[in-house]
Design an enzyme around this catalytic site. Structure first.
Site, PDB file in Angstrom:
ATOM      1  N   LYS A  22      -8.155   4.799   8.317  1.00  0.00           N
ATOM      2  CA  LYS A  22      -8.460   3.444   7.824  1.00  0.00           C
ATOM      3  C   LYS A  22      -7.164   2.679   7.546  1.00  0.00           C
ATOM      4  CE  LYS A  22      -9.540   2.839   3.253  1.00  0.00           C
ATOM      5  NZ  LYS A  22      -8.838   1.731   2.577  1.00  0.00           N
ATOM      6  N   ASN A  23      -6.229   3.344   6.869  1.00  0.00           N
ATOM      7  CA  ASN A  23      -5.041   2.626   6.414  1.00  0.00           C
ATOM      8  C   ASN A  23      -3.969   2.466   7.483  1.00  0.00           C
ATOM      9  OD1 ASN A  23      -6.278   2.214   4.032  1.00  0.00           O
ATOM     10  ND2 ASN A  23      -5.249   3.872   2.949  1.00  0.00           N
ATOM     11  N   ARG A  92      -8.387  -5.235  -0.345  1.00  0.00           N
ATOM     12  CA  ARG A  92      -6.961  -5.131  -0.739  1.00  0.00           C
ATOM     13  C   ARG A  92      -6.092  -5.147   0.513  1.00  0.00           C
ATOM     14  NH1 ARG A  92      -2.788  -5.281  -4.403  1.00  0.00           N
ATOM     15  NH2 ARG A  92      -1.128  -3.990  -3.597  1.00  0.00           N
ATOM     16  N   CYS A 116     -10.297  -2.172  -4.577  1.00  0.00           N
ATOM     17  CA  CYS A 116     -10.828  -1.318  -5.661  1.00  0.00           C
ATOM     18  C   CYS A 116     -10.120  -1.648  -6.980  1.00  0.00           C
ATOM     19  CB  CYS A 116     -10.545   0.154  -5.368  1.00  0.00           C
ATOM     20  SG  CYS A 116     -11.122   0.695  -3.809  1.00  0.00           S
ATOM     21  N   ARG A 121      -2.489  -3.306  -9.676  1.00  0.00           N
ATOM     22  CA  ARG A 121      -2.270  -3.606  -8.263  1.00  0.00           C
ATOM     23  C   ARG A 121      -1.781  -5.036  -8.052  1.00  0.00           C
ATOM     24  NH1 ARG A 121      -5.118   0.188  -5.103  1.00  0.00           N
ATOM     25  NH2 ARG A 121      -5.443  -1.267  -3.409  1.00  0.00           N
ATOM     26  N   PRO A 122      -0.731  -5.437  -8.735  1.00  0.00           N
ATOM     27  CA  PRO A 122      -0.230  -6.794  -8.510  1.00  0.00           C
ATOM     28  C   PRO A 122       0.366  -6.874  -7.094  1.00  0.00           C
ATOM     29  CG  PRO A 122       1.353  -5.548  -9.789  1.00  0.00           C
ATOM     30  CD  PRO A 122       0.164  -4.667  -9.606  1.00  0.00           C
ATOM     31  N   ILE A 123       0.465  -8.082  -6.557  1.00  0.00           N
ATOM     32  CA  ILE A 123       1.197  -8.155  -5.290  1.00  0.00           C
ATOM     33  C   ILE A 123       2.579  -8.745  -5.530  1.00  0.00           C
ATOM     34  CG2 ILE A 123      -0.954  -8.378  -3.992  1.00  0.00           C
ATOM     35  CD1 ILE A 123       0.109 -11.099  -3.046  1.00  0.00           C
ATOM     36  N   ASP A 124       3.023  -8.664  -6.798  1.00  0.00           N
ATOM     37  CA  ASP A 124       4.358  -9.231  -7.033  1.00  0.00           C
ATOM     38  C   ASP A 124       5.437  -8.429  -6.309  1.00  0.00           C
ATOM     39  OD1 ASP A 124       4.059  -8.333 -10.549  1.00  0.00           O
ATOM     40  OD2 ASP A 124       4.012  -7.119  -8.716  1.00  0.00           O
ATOM     41  N   ASP A 314      -4.629   9.466  -2.957  1.00  0.00           N
ATOM     42  CA  ASP A 314      -6.005   9.335  -2.451  1.00  0.00           C
ATOM     43  C   ASP A 314      -6.706  10.676  -2.364  1.00  0.00           C
ATOM     44  OD1 ASP A 314      -5.207   6.637  -0.129  1.00  0.00           O
ATOM     45  OD2 ASP A 314      -5.479   6.702  -2.293  1.00  0.00           O
ATOM     46  N   ARG A 407     -16.880   1.972   2.584  1.00  0.00           N
ATOM     47  CA  ARG A 407     -15.645   1.225   2.910  1.00  0.00           C
ATOM     48  C   ARG A 407     -14.638   2.126   3.603  1.00  0.00           C
ATOM     49  NH1 ARG A 407     -12.844  -1.255  -1.972  1.00  0.00           N
ATOM     50  NH2 ARG A 407     -11.276  -1.368  -0.330  1.00  0.00           N
TER      51      ARG A 407
HETATM   52  C1  EPZ Z   1      -1.958   1.702  -0.122  1.00  0.00           C
HETATM   53  O1  EPZ Z   1      -2.246   0.794  -1.146  1.00  0.00           O
HETATM   54  C2  EPZ Z   1      -3.315   2.227   0.339  1.00  0.00           C
HETATM   55  N1  EPZ Z   1      -4.143   1.100   0.774  1.00  0.00           N
HETATM   56  C3  EPZ Z   1      -3.994   2.947  -0.838  1.00  0.00           C
HETATM   57  O2  EPZ Z   1      -5.189   3.502  -0.335  1.00  0.00           O
HETATM   58  C4  EPZ Z   1      -3.114   4.087  -1.293  1.00  0.00           C
HETATM   59  O3  EPZ Z   1      -3.705   4.686  -2.432  1.00  0.00           O
HETATM   60  C5  EPZ Z   1      -1.746   3.554  -1.671  1.00  0.00           C
HETATM   61  O4  EPZ Z   1      -1.168   2.801  -0.590  1.00  0.00           O
HETATM   62  C6  EPZ Z   1      -0.821   4.713  -1.955  1.00  0.00           C
HETATM   63  O5  EPZ Z   1       0.402   4.244  -2.366  1.00  0.00           O
HETATM   64  C7  EPZ Z   1      -3.933   0.576   1.996  1.00  0.00           C
HETATM   65  O6  EPZ Z   1      -3.066   0.989   2.742  1.00  0.00           O
HETATM   66  C8  EPZ Z   1      -4.841  -0.569   2.376  1.00  0.00           C
HETATM   67  P1  EPZ Z   1       1.096   0.691  -3.203  1.00  0.00           P
HETATM   68  P2  EPZ Z   1      -1.104  -0.187  -1.735  1.00  0.00           P
HETATM   69  O7  EPZ Z   1       1.577  -0.707  -3.094  1.00  0.00           O
HETATM   70  O8  EPZ Z   1      -0.147  -0.559  -0.664  1.00  0.00           O
HETATM   71  C9  EPZ Z   1       2.212   2.170  -7.701  1.00  0.00           C
HETATM   72  C10 EPZ Z   1      -7.502   3.785  -0.241  1.00  0.00           C
HETATM   73  O9  EPZ Z   1      -8.326   4.352  -0.936  1.00  0.00           O
HETATM   74  N2  EPZ Z   1       3.476   2.652  -7.163  1.00  0.00           N
HETATM   75  O10 EPZ Z   1       1.806   1.761  -2.445  1.00  0.00           O
HETATM   76  O11 EPZ Z   1      -1.813  -1.281  -2.449  1.00  0.00           O
HETATM   77  C11 EPZ Z   1       2.032   0.666  -7.541  1.00  0.00           C
HETATM   78  O12 EPZ Z   1       2.498  -0.010  -8.693  1.00  0.00           O
HETATM   79  C12 EPZ Z   1      -6.415   2.960  -0.881  1.00  0.00           C
HETATM   80  O13 EPZ Z   1      -7.458   3.824   1.009  1.00  0.00           O
HETATM   81  C13 EPZ Z   1       4.334   3.299  -8.049  1.00  0.00           C
HETATM   82  O14 EPZ Z   1       4.023   3.423  -9.220  1.00  0.00           O
HETATM   83  O15 EPZ Z   1      -0.413   0.773  -2.763  1.00  0.00           O
HETATM   84  C14 EPZ Z   1       0.544   0.542  -7.407  1.00  0.00           C
HETATM   85  O16 EPZ Z   1      -0.087   0.489  -8.666  1.00  0.00           O
HETATM   86  C15 EPZ Z   1      -6.503   3.024  -2.390  1.00  0.00           C
HETATM   87  N3  EPZ Z   1       5.525   3.750  -7.588  1.00  0.00           N
HETATM   88  C16 EPZ Z   1       0.153   1.849  -6.728  1.00  0.00           C
HETATM   89  O17 EPZ Z   1       1.217   2.770  -6.915  1.00  0.00           O
HETATM   90  C17 EPZ Z   1       5.887   3.625  -6.267  1.00  0.00           C
HETATM   91  O18 EPZ Z   1       6.975   4.048  -5.894  1.00  0.00           O
HETATM   92  C18 EPZ Z   1      -0.054   1.740  -5.235  1.00  0.00           C
HETATM   93  O19 EPZ Z   1       1.038   1.044  -4.728  1.00  0.00           O
HETATM   94  C19 EPZ Z   1       4.977   2.982  -5.367  1.00  0.00           C
HETATM   95  C20 EPZ Z   1       3.780   2.501  -5.844  1.00  0.00           C
END
Ligand code: EPZ
Length: 426
Positions: A22-23, A92, A116, A121-124, A314, A407
């Protein structure tokens, strides 16, 4: 909202196919915005998140044909237009459309992305990275508006505030057509990012280092369309392997890429799970995973969740079900999301002996029998976890809001039924 009724206590036996990732698929679909023409993409999972993303592509006037996991996209008449909340709200992954639209058209207007509720999950992180790349960003309560500013030409080094998967992908998508060299430092290294880069390279993009924490991109004038096959979903593979282990069945999870699950295999091996990795395909990167019954499971002293190649967040929740059947006390340290332990409350309702210390730390002591209950899923990975728990619970479990599971897992109840599970959707 429909629900699953699952009668637990039956072992699973037989072969099960793993769907395309998916991802990886979502970002590769976004990447088709970068070049005009026709793409054929194979092994695309037929799941809600993909269908939702394809609705957005059609809204941008792409032509889409999607059957039997083969996706044909024609972007000849693709246009740029503001993306409304009704389209991007529940997804997302739609956040990566920002990089693709900015990369192709130089500007983008998009409603705030959804997904979810597993954390802030900010996009900042993304917006910070886009500013470093030379984008001007305005926002009001509903929309983000990005466009290149004068400084977007020339060589740049982007330092991501954290190893964000989609922020890394956004930088790649926005840089492949930019006039200059881009280095992305502190990049996430997930296999799905590497798959996106291989797809883009087949479109004549110049990218090196995807799959490491430093990615180098040389912008090119133009990209061409391509045909492609998406990698298997490592998270679905791990979830199905756990289903075989906890139900003490003989299950063969077909054609996955074991290299994407190295630490997962090490962890379940340390728990004493019986499985064999069988390399039987001409392409040596693929293998079948043969799971056979395991008598006793050992606990995991500490399951430490980290960005790839660390243990994937995950698979954190599915591993918790294994821990409920392990002989002793296991620890889960969920470092990535601050709201991804909610499912433990549902497992407790089913009889699991678990305690959540804080939003990142939980302990599970086993083995405890689980009992069928009426439970609710939170995010899609928690949903899959509740199915796993229901498969071994005594009696009948009712899982609500299963659209959330749809999903990310294609026809999961049909594939589990084929393995002998007693599960029906109502
Ligand atoms: C991607 O989400 C995936 N989604 C997520 O899968 C997956 O859990 C996640 O990466 C893993 O990191 C898609 O690809 C569509 P992030 P993304 O930006 O990009 C924290 C699923 O079920 N973080 O990597 O939104 C960050 O603050 C979904 O398929 C750290 O703390 O995730 C955020 O809260 C759920 N330290 C969270 O992790 C880091 O070094 C995810 O951040 C990096 C990230």
């Amino acid at each position: 909202m429909s629900k699953f009724l699952i009668e637990g206590g039956r072992s699973l036996n037989g072969d099960v196919e793993v769907m395309g990732a998916k991802n990886a698929g979502m970002k590769i679909i976004a990447a088709t915005i970068l070049a005009k023409g026709k793409y054929q993409i194979a092994n695309v999972p037929q799941i809600a998140d993909i269908f939702t993303l394809l609705e957005i592509l059609k809204y941008l006037k792409a032509k889409v044909k999607f059957e039997n996991h083969l996706l044909v996209i024609d972007t000849d008449n693709l246009i740029n237009r503001p993306l409304p909340e009704k389209l991007t709200g529940q997804l997302r992954g739609s956040v990566v459309l920002i990089g693709a639209l900015l990369g192709r058209f130089g500007e983008v207007k998009i409603a705030q992305p959804g997904g979810c509720q597993i954390g802030a999950r900010p996009i900042d992180t993304h917006l910070d990275a886009f500013r470093q790349l030379g984008a001007e960003i305005k926002e009001d309560k509903d929309f983000y508006y990005l466009q290149w500013n004068k400084q977007n030409q020339g060589d740049k080094i982007i330092v991501l505030p954290e190893m964000s998967v989609t922020a890394t992908e956004n930088m790649i998508l926005a840089s492949v057509l930019r006039n200059g060299k881009t280095e992305i430092h502190i990049a996430a290294a997930e296999p799905e990012i590497e798959d996106l880069a291989i797809f883009l390279r087949s479109m004549d993009a110049k990218i090196n280092g995807a799959g490491t924490n430093k990615i180098k991109i040389q912008g090119v004038e133009k990209l061409k369309t391509t045909d492609y096959q998406i990698i298997p979903d490592r998270i679905e593979a791990g979830t199905l392997i756990i289903a075989g282990i906890i139900t003490k069945g003989n299950v063969i999870v077909k054609k996955i890429i074991p290299e994407h699950l190295e630490l997962f295999f090490l962890k379940i091996k340390s728990m004493g799970a019986n499985f064999e990795i069988v390399y039987s395909y001409p392409d040596k990167k693929y293998a079948d995973i043969k799971v056979s019954p395991t008598e006793k499971l050992n606990p995991i002293i500490k399951l430490d969740i980290r960005p790839y190649p660390g243990f994937p967040t995950d698979l954190q929740a599915p591993m918790a079900v294994l821990m409920t059947q392990a002989d002793g006390k296991s620890e889960i340290f969920e470092t990535m999301f601050e709201n991804r332990l909610g499912y433990i409350r549902e497992l407790q309702k089913m009889g699991a002996k678990a305690s959540v210390k804080n939003k990142h730390l939980a302990y599970i002591t086993g083995p405890t029998p689980l009992f069928g209950k009426k439970i609710t899923t939170l995010d899609l990975r928690a949903g899959a976890t509740l199915i796993l728990a229901a498969l071994i619970a005594k009696g009948e479990t009712e899982i609500n809001k299963v659209e959330i599971i749809d999903r990310g897992y294609e026809k999961i109840e049909q594939r589990l039924k084929k393995l002998g599970a007693k599960i029906k959707r109502i």
